[in-house]
Design a protein around this motif. Structure first.
Motif, PDB file in Angstrom:
ATOM      1  N   THR A 133       0.823  -1.197   0.000  1.00  0.00           N
ATOM      2  CA  THR A 133       0.000   0.000   0.000  1.00  0.00           C
ATOM      3  C   THR A 133       0.863   1.255   0.000  1.00  0.00           C
ATOM      4  O   THR A 133       2.063   1.213   0.329  1.00  0.00           O
ATOM      5  CB  THR A 133      -0.917   0.027   1.230  1.00  0.00           C
ATOM      6  N   LEU A 134       0.244   2.368  -0.346  1.00  0.00           N
ATOM      7  CA  LEU A 134       0.935   3.659  -0.302  1.00  0.00           C
ATOM      8  C   LEU A 134       1.420   3.933   1.116  1.00  0.00           C
ATOM      9  O   LEU A 134       2.553   4.384   1.324  1.00  0.00           O
ATOM     10  CB  LEU A 134      -0.018   4.766  -0.774  1.00  0.00           C
ATOM     11  N   LYS A 135       0.583   3.632   2.085  1.00  0.00           N
ATOM     12  CA  LYS A 135       0.933   3.855   3.493  1.00  0.00           C
ATOM     13  C   LYS A 135       2.191   3.065   3.869  1.00  0.00           C
ATOM     14  O   LYS A 135       3.103   3.587   4.509  1.00  0.00           O
ATOM     15  CB  LYS A 135      -0.229   3.413   4.389  1.00  0.00           C
ATOM     16  N   TYR A 136       2.245   1.818   3.450  1.00  0.00           N
ATOM     17  CA  TYR A 136       3.381   0.955   3.768  1.00  0.00           C
ATOM     18  C   TYR A 136       4.650   1.486   3.106  1.00  0.00           C
ATOM     19  O   TYR A 136       5.717   1.512   3.717  1.00  0.00           O
ATOM     20  CB  TYR A 136       3.086  -0.464   3.294  1.00  0.00           C
ATOM     21  N   ASN A 137       4.536   1.896   1.848  1.00  0.00           N
ATOM     22  CA  ASN A 137       5.698   2.362   1.102  1.00  0.00           C
ATOM     23  C   ASN A 137       6.326   3.609   1.709  1.00  0.00           C
ATOM     24  O   ASN A 137       7.521   3.829   1.562  1.00  0.00           O
ATOM     25  CB  ASN A 137       5.309   2.628  -0.358  1.00  0.00           C
ATOM     26  N   VAL A 138       5.533   4.418   2.389  1.00  0.00           N
ATOM     27  CA  VAL A 138       6.067   5.601   3.066  1.00  0.00           C
ATOM     28  C   VAL A 138       6.496   5.251   4.490  1.00  0.00           C
ATOM     29  O   VAL A 138       7.609   5.567   4.922  1.00  0.00           O
ATOM     30  CB  VAL A 138       5.022   6.737   3.097  1.00  0.00           C
ATOM     31  N   GLY A 139       5.632   4.559   5.209  1.00  0.00           N
ATOM     32  CA  GLY A 139       5.869   4.283   6.633  1.00  0.00           C
ATOM     33  C   GLY A 139       6.992   3.328   6.913  1.00  0.00           C
ATOM     34  O   GLY A 139       7.500   3.283   8.039  1.00  0.00           O
ATOM     35  N   ILE A 140       7.451   2.562   5.891  1.00  0.00           N
ATOM     36  CA  ILE A 140       8.548   1.628   6.124  1.00  0.00           C
ATOM     37  C   ILE A 140       9.833   2.366   6.475  1.00  0.00           C
ATOM     38  O   ILE A 140      10.771   1.797   7.029  1.00  0.00           O
ATOM     39  CB  ILE A 140       8.744   0.722   4.890  1.00  0.00           C
ATOM     40  N   GLY A 141       9.862   3.674   6.171  1.00  0.00           N
ATOM     41  CA  GLY A 141      11.011   4.478   6.576  1.00  0.00           C
ATOM     42  C   GLY A 141      11.096   4.647   8.083  1.00  0.00           C
ATOM     43  O   GLY A 141      12.163   4.929   8.628  1.00  0.00           O
ATOM     44  N   SER A 174       7.602   2.743  13.372  1.00  0.00           N
ATOM     45  CA  SER A 174       6.733   3.192  14.467  1.00  0.00           C
ATOM     46  C   SER A 174       5.611   4.102  13.967  1.00  0.00           C
ATOM     47  O   SER A 174       4.618   4.317  14.659  1.00  0.00           O
ATOM     48  CB  SER A 174       7.550   3.911  15.541  1.00  0.00           C
ATOM     49  N   LYS A 175       5.776   4.642  12.751  1.00  0.00           N
ATOM     50  CA  LYS A 175       4.777   5.567  12.196  1.00  0.00           C
ATOM     51  C   LYS A 175       3.949   4.927  11.087  1.00  0.00           C
ATOM     52  O   LYS A 175       3.116   5.603  10.475  1.00  0.00           O
ATOM     53  CB  LYS A 175       5.475   6.814  11.627  1.00  0.00           C
ATOM     54  N   ILE A 176       4.138   3.653  10.841  1.00  0.00           N
ATOM     55  CA  ILE A 176       3.543   3.031   9.663  1.00  0.00           C
ATOM     56  C   ILE A 176       2.017   2.987   9.730  1.00  0.00           C
ATOM     57  O   ILE A 176       1.336   2.902   8.703  1.00  0.00           O
ATOM     58  CB  ILE A 176       4.134   1.614   9.463  1.00  0.00           C
ATOM     59  N   THR A 177       1.449   3.044  10.924  1.00  0.00           N
ATOM     60  CA  THR A 177      -0.016   3.039  11.071  1.00  0.00           C
ATOM     61  C   THR A 177      -0.568   4.424  11.389  1.00  0.00           C
ATOM     62  O   THR A 177      -1.772   4.565  11.620  1.00  0.00           O
ATOM     63  CB  THR A 177      -0.430   2.052  12.188  1.00  0.00           C
ATOM     64  N   ASN A 178       0.288   5.425  11.407  1.00  0.00           N
ATOM     65  CA  ASN A 178      -0.145   6.786  11.738  1.00  0.00           C
ATOM     66  C   ASN A 178      -0.460   7.546  10.438  1.00  0.00           C
ATOM     67  O   ASN A 178       0.425   8.091   9.786  1.00  0.00           O
ATOM     68  CB  ASN A 178       0.953   7.499  12.535  1.00  0.00           C
ATOM     69  N   ASP A 179      -1.732   7.576  10.078  1.00  0.00           N
ATOM     70  CA  ASP A 179      -2.129   8.176   8.806  1.00  0.00           C
ATOM     71  C   ASP A 179      -1.781   9.655   8.729  1.00  0.00           C
ATOM     72  O   ASP A 179      -1.409  10.159   7.652  1.00  0.00           O
ATOM     73  CB  ASP A 179      -3.634   7.993   8.592  1.00  0.00           C
ATOM     74  N   LYS A 180      -1.900  10.355   9.834  1.00  0.00           N
ATOM     75  CA  LYS A 180      -1.605  11.789   9.824  1.00  0.00           C
ATOM     76  C   LYS A 180      -0.143  12.055   9.465  1.00  0.00           C
ATOM     77  O   LYS A 180       0.167  12.945   8.673  1.00  0.00           O
ATOM     78  CB  LYS A 180      -1.926  12.404  11.197  1.00  0.00           C
ATOM     79  N   VAL A 181       0.760  11.287  10.049  1.00  0.00           N
ATOM     80  CA  VAL A 181       2.187  11.448   9.771  1.00  0.00           C
ATOM     81  C   VAL A 181       2.480  11.086   8.314  1.00  0.00           C
ATOM     82  O   VAL A 181       3.224  11.797   7.623  1.00  0.00           O
ATOM     83  CB  VAL A 181       3.028  10.563  10.723  1.00  0.00           C
ATOM     84  N   ILE A 182       1.877  10.004   7.828  1.00  0.00           N
ATOM     85  CA  ILE A 182       2.103   9.569   6.445  1.00  0.00           C
ATOM     86  C   ILE A 182       1.636  10.654   5.473  1.00  0.00           C
ATOM     87  O   ILE A 182       2.347  11.005   4.513  1.00  0.00           O
ATOM     88  CB  ILE A 182       1.364   8.248   6.151  1.00  0.00           C
ATOM     89  N   LEU A 183       0.451  11.207   5.709  1.00  0.00           N
ATOM     90  CA  LEU A 183      -0.090  12.248   4.826  1.00  0.00           C
ATOM     91  C   LEU A 183       0.780  13.501   4.863  1.00  0.00           C
ATOM     92  O   LEU A 183       0.997  14.148   3.829  1.00  0.00           O
ATOM     93  CB  LEU A 183      -1.528  12.585   5.246  1.00  0.00           C
ATOM     94  N   LEU A 231      -4.612   5.954   1.090  1.00  0.00           N
ATOM     95  CA  LEU A 231      -3.375   5.422   1.666  1.00  0.00           C
ATOM     96  C   LEU A 231      -3.308   3.897   1.596  1.00  0.00           C
ATOM     97  O   LEU A 231      -2.217   3.317   1.636  1.00  0.00           O
ATOM     98  CB  LEU A 231      -3.228   5.869   3.124  1.00  0.00           C
ATOM     99  N   ASP A 232      -4.457   3.255   1.498  1.00  0.00           N
ATOM    100  CA  ASP A 232      -4.487   1.792   1.441  1.00  0.00           C
ATOM    101  C   ASP A 232      -4.473   1.261   0.011  1.00  0.00           C
ATOM    102  O   ASP A 232      -4.636   0.055  -0.205  1.00  0.00           O
ATOM    103  CB  ASP A 232      -5.727   1.258   2.177  1.00  0.00           C
ATOM    104  N   THR A 233      -4.253   2.146  -0.948  1.00  0.00           N
ATOM    105  CA  THR A 233      -4.147   1.715  -2.350  1.00  0.00           C
ATOM    106  C   THR A 233      -2.851   0.935  -2.559  1.00  0.00           C
ATOM    107  O   THR A 233      -1.778   1.381  -2.178  1.00  0.00           O
ATOM    108  CB  THR A 233      -4.164   2.927  -3.296  1.00  0.00           C
ATOM    109  N   ILE A 234      -2.974  -0.225  -3.171  1.00  0.00           N
ATOM    110  CA  ILE A 234      -1.784  -1.040  -3.463  1.00  0.00           C
ATOM    111  C   ILE A 234      -1.102  -0.489  -4.701  1.00  0.00           C
ATOM    112  O   ILE A 234      -1.745  -0.256  -5.729  1.00  0.00           O
ATOM    113  CB  ILE A 234      -2.180  -2.516  -3.669  1.00  0.00           C
ATOM    114  N   LEU A 235       0.187  -0.287  -4.619  1.00  0.00           N
ATOM    115  CA  LEU A 235       0.946   0.310  -5.719  1.00  0.00           C
ATOM    116  C   LEU A 235       1.538  -0.774  -6.608  1.00  0.00           C
ATOM    117  O   LEU A 235       2.750  -0.913  -6.750  1.00  0.00           O
ATOM    118  CB  LEU A 235       2.033   1.225  -5.160  1.00  0.00           C
TER     119      LEU A 235
END
Length: 598
Positions: A448-456, A459-468, A482-486
């Motif tokens: 997902t888009l969220k995973y691709n950003v949060g893997i950095g 601890s923030k991988i489930t925090n949508d506000k931080v990802i956005l 954010l849950d769209t699979i890339l």
């Protein structure tokens, strides 16, 4: 010829670590490990086997008595009693067989992928520079093959061996009761089976080691033909036939090598079969002789043929399983070889959360199994807060310098210091937390888009506000959930190169390191977008250290210091304007590209 430097230690490990000798202590430890993983199931399974094996001589004796009463004494009542008891015990044996087979299924199922975690952890903890040696990947592949094949077979063979042992004991006792000489002749049949299986398994082991690299190459071509990302390139270049031919040719080479080995095995099996038949014929002749002199009754005769054939078959199976265990012990040794390549670990004790400078002291580096130094006598100091552009043509040593800076590679000569601490003694996972990286070959996870950003920053991988927020700072403009699979392969979407670059930048921002490293990050965008990209980076970094690595010179306009690499050496160093005015090698490099940034 080996060069006497720090890299030589890695080369020596590679040369000395390959062996097909069995270390009995290692193998026993591994067998104990395998037993502990399934000890309750194995104990229950063994219990059913013991009961079943104990019943073999009992129902054999009952069948003999039934036949004798029915054919010699003509005692109908006693023969019926023995027959009923015999049927009852056989039914009990079948019930036990049902239960131990269910336990065996459970053991087989749970043995899958038990070692995966240990192999994954080990692969992640191996020093990065070991991966510069092709044989290291072969060791990992052999460990994986063992984990998904022979390790599972180990349990199956272990269970089958227990079954055979208990059956042999039960049948041997039954044959021994009928006639001890026949029982002893059956034991002799082990010898040819043992010799041939020992030779066959040694041949197989040596062949598997030789074919590992060929199978790795074969799998590479297979992945090319099945890789969705390469389909377009393969179609447009009409290269499917080319790769298919490479795949088929390599498969043919492997097949030809394996067929030679199989022919050797078949010759050995024919010899062993003929010897076994000869010994079986001797047993049959003796049975006929013992019947003629009335040492064996007709009741014994009716079951002796079956018992002897079964006993010889079980002896042969037992030897084959022993041979497989020997093969497995060699494979265990290959598995253990993966876990022996960490003997060069430095004494890592220091933890560092922040630092003022990183210093290179007379650092040279060459990759393992090569004689050329790609970094030569490097002396450099990087201070906190600096904006540095590392520039030079392809192959000038820029990326190797970054790997040394990150501690992925260790200097062949010289030392790297973080403040006053030697980098080799610093806990790397702690050190890496200080860095946010964007590489040219950044990872595109099929997630997902969220995973691709949060893997950095896990601890923030489930925090949508931080990802956005990170996506917004990185100027990622595409409006998707954010849950769209890339990845189209899994029902998602595909992104452009520029969009993926923004995600890679958002990933670095999410990590929130104190040092930003951007290694050729602008390959997917045009010069105008490149300028905007560096302006954005400049705002993001603020007072943090930022290191740009590129052969495209847009980054130099935003840097305090330019370091120009050529053939592994710092050719020139200084501010951009000063180097241009100097009219040296860097100035020529700059003027070739200057029109794109004016």
């Amino acid at each position: 010829m080996m060069i006497n430097d720090n890299t030589r230690k890695i080369e020596e490990v590679n040369n000395n670590n390959e062996t097909i000798k069995i270390n009995i202590k290692d193998c026993l430890s591994f067998f104990l490990f395998a037993f502990k993983k399934q000890k309750y199931n194995i104990i229950i399974y063994s219990f059913f086997l013991v009961i079943t094996a104990t019943l073999i001589p009992i129902y054999t004796y009952l069948w003999k008595e039934y036949i004798d009463y029915a054919t010699i004494d003509f005692n109908f009542k006693n023969s019926i009693i023995f027959l009923i008891i015999y049927i009852g015990i056989k039914m009990l044996v079948e019930i036990f067989n049902f239960f131990y087979l269910r336990i065996l299924d459970k053991i087989n199922y749970t043995s899958w992928r038990v070692l995966d975690r240990t192999i994954n952890e080990k692969s992640c903890n191996i020093k990065y520079e070991f991966y510069e040696i092709p044989e290291i990947q072969s060791k990992i592949n052999r460990a994986w093959n063992f984990s998904h094949g022979e390790y599972v077979d180990l349990y199956q063979n272990m269970m089958y061996m227990l079954k055979i042992i208990f059956e042999i004991i039960g049948i041997f006792i039954s044959v021994f009761i009928i006639n001890p000489i026949l029982a002893l002749i059956c034991i002799v049949t082990i010898i040819p089976a043992f010799i041939t299986n020992f030779i066959k398994n040694k041949i197989s082991i040596l062949n598997n080691i030789k074919l590992t690299n060929l199978y790795t190459e074969l799998n590479y071509y297979k992945k090319i033909l099945l890789n969705q990302d390469l389909i377009k390139d393969i179609y447009l270049n009409n290269s499917f036939t080319l790769f298919e031919n490479k795949f088929n040719n390599l498969k043919k080479i492997i097949f030809n090598k394996e067929i030679v080995i199989e022919r050797k095995k078949i010759k050995l099996e024919i010899i062993e079969f003929l010897v076994r038949i000869f010994l079986l014929c001797i047993c049959l002749l003796l049975i006929g002789y013992f019947v003629s002199i009335k040492l064996i009754t007709f009741g014994s005769l009716s079951i002796t043929f079956t018992l002897i054939a079964t006993l010889i078959f079980n002896f042969t199976e037992f030897i084959e399983i022993v041979g497989l265990f020997v093969t497995t012990m060699y494979s265990i040794q290959q598995y253990n070889n993966l876990f022996k390549i960490d003997i060069l670990n430095d004494e890592i004790v220091d933890i560092i959360d922040d630092f003022e400078k990183i210093s290179f002291s007379n650092v040279s580096y060459r990759y393992p199994l090569t004689n050329k130094y790609v970094i030569k006598s490097l002396n450099l100091e990087i201070k906190k807060g600096q904006k540095i552009a590392i520039v030079g043509s392809n192959g000038s040593g820029k990326s190797t310098f970054i790997k040394l800076l990150l501690g992925l590679l260790s200097p062949s000569i010289g030392e790297i210091y973080v403040d006053s601490q030697n980098l080799k003694n610093i806990v790397k996972s702690n050190y890496w937390q200080n860095f946010s990286m964007v590489f040219q070959d950044y990872c595109k996870y099929k997630e997902t888009l969220k995973y691709n950003v949060g893997i950095g920053n896990n601890s923030k991988i489930t925090n949508d506000k931080v990802i956005l927020k990170c996506l917004m700072i990185a100027d990622f403009m595409k409006e998707i959930d954010l849950d769209t699979i890339l990845c189209k392969e899994y029902g998602g979407i595909e992104l452009s190169g520029g969009e993926w670059q923004r995600i890679a930048l958002a990933r670095a921002i999410c990590k929130n390191g104190k040092v930003y490293i951007l290694d050729e990050p602008n390959s997917a965008i045009d010069p105008i977008e490149e300028t905007k990209f560096y302006e954005k980076i400049n705002k993001i970094c603020k007072d943090d250290t930022c290191i740009f690595v590129t052969h495209r010179l847009g980054s130099v306009l935003f840097s305090d210091l330019v370091i120009f690499f050529e053939d592994g050496e710092i050719k020139e160093i200084g501010a951009h304007a000063d180097l241009v005015n100097k009219n040296g090698a860097y100035a020529k490099f700059w003027h070739c590209q200057a029109s794109q940034y004016q």
